[in-house]
Write an enzyme that holds these catalytic residues in place. Structure first.
Site, PDB file in Angstrom:
ATOM      1  CB  ILE A 134      43.331 -27.563 -17.524  1.00 19.33           C
ATOM      2  CG1 ILE A 134      44.260 -27.413 -16.520  1.00 19.33           C
ATOM      3  CG2 ILE A 134      42.108 -26.734 -17.226  1.00 19.33           C
ATOM      4  CD1 ILE A 134      44.700 -26.219 -15.832  1.00 19.33           C
ATOM      5  CG  ASP A 135      44.714 -29.850 -22.914  1.00 21.70           C
ATOM      6  OD1 ASP A 135      43.905 -30.941 -22.812  1.00 21.70           O
ATOM      7  OD2 ASP A 135      44.473 -29.117 -23.818  1.00 21.70           O
ATOM      8  CE  LYS A 136      54.321 -32.074 -20.515  1.00 21.15           C
ATOM      9  NZ  LYS A 136      55.073 -32.627 -21.307  1.00 21.15           N
ATOM     10  CB  THR A 138      46.088 -25.310 -20.520  1.00 20.19           C
ATOM     11  OG1 THR A 138      45.726 -25.830 -21.946  1.00 20.19           O
ATOM     12  CG2 THR A 138      45.168 -24.371 -20.302  1.00 20.19           C
ATOM     13  NE  ARG A 235      45.732 -27.748 -27.555  1.00 20.80           N
ATOM     14  CZ  ARG A 235      46.339 -28.826 -27.222  1.00 20.80           C
ATOM     15  NH1 ARG A 235      46.034 -29.811 -26.082  1.00 20.80           N
ATOM     16  NH2 ARG A 235      47.596 -29.280 -27.910  1.00 20.80           N
TER      17      ARG A 235
END
Length: 300
Positions: A134-136, A138, A235
């Site tokens: 998962i993104d930084k 998030t 996103r």
């Protein structure tokens, strides 16, 4: 890993540009792999600027080796569940999942290496135990494999869409539909290679389902379920329908409200345990900073 050039739209495309999308890595890394002869065309070394021809066969014969020393770091982990095969971690917003070129400290992997010596090696030395990302910025749940067998089984569930992931997101604007599905392919943004975008050029299918939980004057609170798992999928999809995620620094042009990351939280994850075959389901609430920003929209 091999690729054969069979589509006419790929003919005359530069080799490095073609592989950015296929390998989901930066152009500099692709170019370094070509220079190290880790990428061959028709079993021969080539150049970054080589323009592809019909029926060319591209072979990936190795991975980049970096002079790195990824060290265990005593970083507190919010462990939701752990056994001999896997861990479920509630990752905070702001933490990078795994080390990458130029970023080798303060990641989830550094913390995992301190916590346990048992992590799968299926994703190489720089991504031990990492089944998905998962993104930084998030927050939320991520499953980690502690051995190769568990990793393989979890990865197969991710591929066949039986590993369930549900997110909570605050997006700009009022969405009038109670539910909806965004079915739009995602690939590298044609104008900015650091971003992803909805495109039919070198893209992959991407499907996101959403349900409106609450509506405010200037925003909507959503529950989203991923059917596929493309880079930045939620996103990109929300920006595509003109409802970008609040505080998204890349896909929204709105002003960042605070130092907190984008308002996206991985709140649920479900999968079949690789050993017991029992279905496991975990939930975690969004961090307090999420609700502090949410309250500002409730007050408007």
């Amino acid at each position: 890993m091999n690729y054969k050039i069979e589509n006419i739209e790929d003919v005359s495309v530069r080799l490095d540009k073609y592989l950015i999308d296929k390998l989901d890595i930066s152009r500099s890394k692709v170019q370094e792999m070509i220079e190290q002869e880790l990428i061959l065309v028709n079993d021969k070394k080539t150049k970054n600027s080589y323009k592809l021809r019909l029926n060319d066969e591209i072979s990936i014969v190795g991975t980049l080796k970096y002079e790195t020393d990824i060290k265990p770091e005593n970083i507190k982990l919010d462990i939701v569940y752990e056994d001999d095969d896997l861990m479920v971690i509630n990752k905070p917003s702001g933490m990078v999942v795994h080390p990458s070129l130029g970023h080798y400290t303060n990641t989830l992997v550094n913390a995992l290496l301190y916590h346990t010596k048992n992590l799968s090696g299926n994703n190489g030395e720089e991504r031990p135990g990492i089944v998905h990302r998962i993104d930084k910025d998030t927050s939320g749940l991520i499953v980690v494999a502690k051995n190769d067998k568990a990793h393989q089984i979890l990865a197969e569930q991710l591929k066949d869409k039986t590993l369930s992931r549900i997110y909570l997101a605050l997006v700009y604007g009022r969405i009038n539909h109670d539910t909806g599905t965004i079915d739009a392919p995602i690939g590298r943004d044609l104008n900015n290679r650091k971003k992803m975008g909805v495109t039919d050029v070198n893209s992959k299918d991407a499907i996101t389902h959403f349900k409106v939980l609450e509506r405010y004057k200037e925003a909507s609170l959503l529950e989203l379920k991923l059917e596929t798992g493309r880079t930045h999928q939620i996103r990109v999809h929300m920006a595509y329908i003109n409802h970008p995620i609040v505080n998204d620094p890349v896909y929204s042009k709105r002003k960042i409200i605070s130092g907190f990351g984008q308002m996206l939280h991985a709140k649920e994850i479900g999968f079949i345990h690789p050993t017991t075959k029992e279905y496991m389901h975990f939930t975690c609430d969004a961090p307090k900073e999420f609700y502090e920003i949410l309250d500002k929209f409730k007050e408007e």
